[in-house]
Motif scaffolding. Structure first.
Motif, short mmCIF file in Angstrom:
data_model
loop_
_atom_site.label_atom_id
_atom_site.label_comp_id
_atom_site.label_asym_id
_atom_site.label_seq_id
_atom_site.Cartn_x
_atom_site.Cartn_y
_atom_site.Cartn_z
N UNK A 241 0.78 -1.35 -0.02
CA UNK A 241 0.08 0.17 -0.04
C UNK A 241 0.87 1.34 0.01
N UNK A 242 1.88 1.48 0.65
CA UNK A 242 2.88 2.38 0.71
C UNK A 242 4.42 1.80 0.63
N UNK A 243 5.27 2.65 0.33
CA UNK A 243 6.50 2.13 -0.16
C UNK A 243 7.39 3.22 0.54
N UNK A 244 8.48 2.58 1.00
CA UNK A 244 9.82 3.32 1.82
C UNK A 244 10.79 2.58 1.01
N UNK A 245 11.81 3.77 0.35
CA UNK A 245 12.96 3.11 -0.38
C UNK A 245 14.12 3.83 0.69
N UNK A 246 15.03 2.58 0.91
CA UNK A 246 16.11 3.19 1.64
C UNK A 246 17.53 2.69 1.15
N UNK A 247 18.45 3.86 1.22
CA UNK A 247 19.80 3.68 0.65
C UNK A 247 20.93 4.04 2.07
N UNK A 248 21.77 3.20 2.06
CA UNK A 248 22.78 3.36 3.11
C UNK A 248 22.19 4.01 4.54
N UNK A 249 20.76 3.40 4.80
CA UNK A 249 20.24 3.69 6.24
C UNK A 249 19.32 4.79 6.01
N UNK A 250 19.16 5.56 5.16
CA UNK A 250 18.42 6.60 5.06
C UNK A 250 17.29 6.55 4.03
N UNK A 251 16.23 7.12 4.43
CA UNK A 251 15.18 6.93 3.35
C UNK A 251 15.26 8.07 2.26
N UNK A 252 15.17 7.47 1.06
CA UNK A 252 15.34 8.53 -0.15
C UNK A 252 14.29 8.84 -0.53
#
Length: 554
Positions: A241-252
């Motif tokens: 339903x919702x998406x969180x994209x993470x890179x190197x520990x941070x939400x981008x």
């Protein structure tokens, strides 16, 4: 104590629909001193509501699993440490909760499904005993009531013959059945929040589709929130339903699934989506004039089992398989777990003894050879396995692993090392890294090392057995391109074993579909994917996650 026979609801489940089950505010988890960055997770915010699925997506090292383990309170014994933020569940901050209270909350309020069932389940306990352990710890139910609850839960996760499943140890079940046992264990006490950490990564496409459908149905029936960790955007498209994209520990990037998938804003998200293999096969030129490297005829493998009690049984893992692959061609072998794919690969490479049929390798039947007569052909047939870490000796430097084979076949060590350096450059790794150990590389780098080791033997046939299934989508794309380059520049014949049909569409010239130990269909990749003839092939194609999304065409 909780009485599961009344199907109780926790306080979080009785909350209003618009109130979040889980709220994470400004979470930061510090890495040990000397790590490549200060935080495994930095300043993370998210909310999960009832009947809502939030997917966290990213590559290895992005902080996805650290987030899940922090919520569950499972990082206490590691060097990771939450240093900021709150994790609010049922009115309490999980980060401030005493260990005994957090332990009591697990499985009752929040629960977790792990990626690999064989590491999450005890190999010497029956599956029923392991689920029963959850009930004995958290409830006052007697043995009869616990048994009834377990049978009911196994039926809910669509496991056939619950009594047999309860009496079995994990090794006696298929991968999909083991994963369902884990789901049953996680849901037996009706938690308000389920955390699923890559629960379908190692499953074949049809089993994956069944598991995703099962989780979604149970979630809707119970009003449960779900935090789903994955690197597969196809799975995201099917379940989020919702998406969180993470890179190197941070939400981008974060937002509604449709917005993130169709209108990604961040360059990293766009790159991940571009790397998803497109299930539309590429147009390829058939090489009918190229010499046949491998041809099998009526190849079969039967195992004899000798139980302690009862009569011996025979299990046919493969029968009547007749296939050929030409120089410069990639033949894909696809099918579900247990279809005979790996049995075929191991028989062709003579890692196991075929029971019947012929294996013609450049005109010689190697199926009947043994000992010294077989030795020259072992050099010409090389395999890249699924798990590169298990393929490499952790106590040996990778340079020693690469040169071992050529040296054993009479190549001088100086020449072998020189060739190893050239191959490291070819697979886009620094030749100076030959003195390092396997644990000092990432998963994708270790797989490149395994490819270099196989090429050091100067093979004629390269077998890739699920060689990219455990890799992140972007790393997977890089390794697939490397394998394509290997085929072109070394003019190899290649057998590509996979359960991921999207990958097969991108790398294979021809595809053989296996079911229950036999080939049910074999044709060009375009014919298989666009005009499948067999009902089983059509069922595989229908199960591809987000089949009609055009990820790779961004």
């Amino acid at each position: 104590m909780l009485d599961v026979t009344t199907n109780p609801e926790s306080k979080a489940q009785r909350a209003q629909q618009d109130e979040p089950i889980l709220t994470i505010e400004g979470l930061s988890v510090a890495l040990p001193r000397g790590a490549d960055r200060p935080f495994a997770v930095e300043n993370l915010d998210l909310e999960i509501h009832r009947k809502e699925t939030v997917c966290i997506v990213g590559e290895s090292g992005s902080g996805k699993s650290v987030t899940a383990h922090t919520v569950m309170g499972l990082i206490g014994a590691t060097q990771l440490k939450p240093v900021a933020g709150r994790i609010m569940f049922d009115g309490a901050d999980l980060l401030q909760m005493p260990p005994d209270r957090l332990r009591a909350l697990r499985c009752v309020g929040l629960s977790m499904i792990f990626q690999e069932p064989m590491t999450a389940l005890n190999p010497i306990m029956t599956c029923g005993a392991q689920i029963d352990e959850v009930l004995r710890w958290h409830t006052d139910l007697n043995a009869t009531a616990r048994h009834v609850a377990i049978v009911r839960m196994l039926e809910e996760v669509n496991l056939p013959d619950p009594e047999r499943i309860m009496a079995a140890i994990p090794q006696q079940l298929s991968g999909g059945q083991r994963q369902r046992v884990l789901i049953a264990m996680a849901l037996i006490l009706h938690p308000a929040l389920l955390i699923a950490d890559e629960p379908t990564t190692a499953l074949d496409v049809t089993t994956q589709a069944q598991i995703l459908r099962l989780l979604k149905n149970i979630q809707q029936n119970r009003g449960m929130g779900m935090l789903f960790i994955t690197h597969d955007f196809g799975v995201v498209a099917d379940i989020a339903d919702h998406v969180i994209v993470m890179q190197h520990g941070r939400v981008v990037e974060a937002g509604r699934a449709e917005d993130v998938l169709l209108r990604p804003q961040h360059a990293y998200t766009q790159a991940l989506i571009r790397a998803v293999p497109n299930p539309k096969p590429k147009s390829r030129v058939e090489r009918q004039d190229a010499p046949v490297v491998l041809a099998t005829s009526d190849l079969g493998k039967t195992y004899a089992t000798r139980p302690l009690f009862g009569a011996p049984r025979k299990i046919t893992a493969m029968h009547g398989v007749s296939l050929e692959v030409r120089r410069g061609e990639t033949l894909g072998i696809i099918g579900e777990s247990g279809s005979g794919k790996t049995t075929f690969a191991r028989s062709v490479s003579r890692l196991i003894e075929p029971s019947s049929g012929a294996i013609m390798f450049e005109g010689t039947n190697i199926g009947s050879l043994n000992g010294e007569a077989l030795r020259p052909y072992r050099r010409q047939i090389q395999i890249v396995f699924q798990d590169p870490y298990r393929s490499l000796n952790p106590r040996r430097k990778i340079g020693d692993s690469i040169v071992e084979g050529p040296v054993n076949y009479g190549i001088g060590r100086v020449e072998a090392i020189d060739r190893a350096r050239q191959l490291m450059t070819f697979v886009s790794l620094n030749p100076e890294a030959l003195d390092r150990y396997p644990h000092q590389f990432s998963g994708g780098q270790r797989q490149r090392i395994c490819i270099a080791r196989a090429l050091a033997m100067e093979p004629t046939l390269l077998i890739a057995d699920e060689a990219v299934s455990a890799l992140d989508v972007s790393v997977q794309a890089q390794v697939l391109e490397l394998l394509n380059r290997v085929r072109r520049e070394f003019d190899l014949a290649m057998l590509f074993i996979t359960h991921d049909l999207r990958v097969a569409a991108q790398v294979c010239d021809r595809v053989a579909v296996m079911s229950k130990g036999e080939v049910v269909e074999c044709d060009s990749a375009q014919a298989i994917f666009q005009r499948p003839q067999h009902a089983y092939t059509r069922s595989l194609l229908d199960a591809i996650p987000a089949r009609h999304w055009t990820f790779g065409e961004m």
